[in-house]
Design an enzyme around this catalytic site. Structure first.
Site, PDB file in Angstrom:
ATOM      1  N   LEU A   1      28.516   7.971  40.066  1.00  0.00           N
ATOM      2  CA  LEU A   1      28.592   7.231  38.620  1.00  0.00           C
ATOM      3  C   LEU A   1      27.610   6.259  38.754  1.00  0.00           C
ATOM      4  CD1 LEU A   1      32.611   7.151  38.093  1.00  0.00           C
ATOM      5  CD2 LEU A   1      30.935   8.753  37.059  1.00  0.00           C
ATOM      6  N   ASP A   2      26.804   5.958  37.680  1.00  0.00           N
ATOM      7  CA  ASP A   2      26.038   4.940  37.788  1.00  0.00           C
ATOM      8  C   ASP A   2      26.571   3.586  37.617  1.00  0.00           C
ATOM      9  OD1 ASP A   2      26.248   3.890  34.953  1.00  0.00           O
ATOM     10  OD2 ASP A   2      25.159   5.920  34.456  1.00  0.00           O
ATOM     11  N   VAL A   3      25.756   2.290  38.086  1.00  0.00           N
ATOM     12  CA  VAL A   3      26.337   1.142  37.939  1.00  0.00           C
ATOM     13  C   VAL A   3      27.229   0.819  36.747  1.00  0.00           C
ATOM     14  CG1 VAL A   3      24.157  -0.123  37.158  1.00  0.00           C
ATOM     15  CG2 VAL A   3      25.870  -1.357  38.849  1.00  0.00           C
ATOM     16  N   SER A   4      26.727   1.101  35.712  1.00  0.00           N
ATOM     17  CA  SER A   4      27.605   0.655  34.301  1.00  0.00           C
ATOM     18  C   SER A   4      28.696   1.535  33.936  1.00  0.00           C
ATOM     19  CB  SER A   4      26.109   0.795  33.195  1.00  0.00           C
ATOM     20  OG  SER A   4      25.319  -0.227  33.703  1.00  0.00           O
ATOM     21  N   THR A   5      28.954   2.604  34.860  1.00  0.00           N
ATOM     22  CA  THR A   5      29.867   3.798  34.275  1.00  0.00           C
ATOM     23  C   THR A   5      31.196   3.406  35.159  1.00  0.00           C
ATOM     24  OG1 THR A   5      28.215   5.301  33.602  1.00  0.00           O
ATOM     25  CG2 THR A   5      30.566   6.446  34.236  1.00  0.00           C
TER      26      THR A   5
END
Length: 331
Positions: free
Chosen positions: A114-118
């Site tokens: 999961l990316d940093v903002s998810t």
């Protein structure tokens, strides 16, 4: 008639699968190490497709592999990733997801990223083969997300996302997407929530898809990975250890046998026993009493009918007798 040659399955696994099962890394990562000659087997550089066993002396990037770890216990955990954490083992100024995980026999392997903002559900296991299958597109393991979008997506945009959008030489698509109206006055809502499902985990796929339709994601949460759901009571940054039944469900979607047949048969018996316990039991005595009371009512009704018929006959016969008496006496 030609004789068919029997296919004898080699009991020794290939080195990338063997090391992945030990949690040394993903299959692709191990293949890169082999090509870079960072893995040695019995003092010689390993090659792709090489078969190994517990008796071989294997060195991975300068570290001797403990063959006893090949019999390690399978573990899978669910982690509620908060926003701001990054899925990497490399050096970074940001906090990594691995800093929040408990110790494990072997090495934790993330099932997707999961990316940093998810935020949301992130699975980890110490079995590389299981992780590989759960991530590989050929096994079509579904992932579900809830996404908040600035503005609204038109019906045409939703259909485009289902049919597929070509973006940077990649075909991006979702299997399903539907709006989640959190207010009755949906026309005045500035931000809209959607629930969507897809079967691939390409880099920033959901964000890129929505941006391709002229909208922007304000929040993205993964709620499901295959049969495993993000539990409502699992707070961000917390870990839940999956039980054997949940791990077996993951094994089914990954088409991988994770436990001996004896355990699977025992668990199926337990499931049947649980279903039997949950099935409402019929009290035969009560049932009989209900039936008997019903028949009793019917019999009582029948008796009343017979009595009324007999009374009618009596009245009729009495009338005839009276008429005869009258005629006899000249009345």
């Amino acid at each position: 008639m030609q004789k068919m040659n029997k296919i004898i399955k080699n009991p020794q696994p290939k080195i990338h699968a063997y090391l992945a099962q030990l949690g040394m890394g993903s299959r692709r990562e191990i293949e890169r190490w082999i090509m870079a000659e960072q893995i040695q087997v019995n003092g010689q550089a390993a090659h792709l497709g090489q078969r190994v066993s517990d008796k071989d002396k294997i060195v991975v990037r300068g570290k001797l592999v403990d063959t006893a770890e090949s019999k390690q216990m399978l573990e899978v955990i669910a982690y509620h990733k908060p926003e701001g954490e990054i899925c990497t083992r490399g050096e970074t100024d940001l906090r990594t997801v691995y800093q929040s995980l408990p110790k494990v026999n072997g090495r934790w392997i993330s099932v997707g990223r999961l990316d940093v903002s998810t935020s949301g559900l992130l699975l980890f296991t110490n079995n590389g083969d299981l992780a590989h299958r759960l991530m590989h597109p050929s096994y079509e393991v579904s992932r579900s997300y809830r996404v908040r979008v600035f503005g609204k997506l038109s019906e045409t945009a939703l259909q485009n996302m289902i049919k597929g959008v070509r973006c940077e030489d990649e075909l991006l698509k979702v299997d399903s997407i539907q709006p989640l109206y959190l207010s009755q006055d949906k026309d005045k809502m500035k931000n809209m929530w959607y629930e969507l499902t897809l079967k691939e985990g390409k880099n920033r796929e959901v964000r890129r898809l929505i941006e391709s339709q002229g909208a922007k994601v304000s929040r993205l949460i993964r709620t499901h990975y295959g049969p495993i759901a993000l539990m409502p009571n699992l707070k961000p940054g917390a870990v839940e250890v999956l039980n054997k039944k949940q791990i077996m469900e993951l094994g089914k979607v990954a088409k991988l046998k994770l436990f001996p047949a004896s355990y699977e048969s025992a668990s199926s018996k337990e499931d049947k026993a649980d279903k039997k316990e949950n099935t409402p039991k019929i009290d035969n005595r009560k049932y009989k009493s209900k039936v008997s009371s019903k028949t009793k009512k019917l019999s009582q009704g029948g008796m009343r009918k017979v009595e009324s018929q007999e009374r009618a006959k009596d009245i009729k016969t009495q009338g005839r007798k009276q008429s005869r008496r009258k005629s006899y006496f000249g009345g």
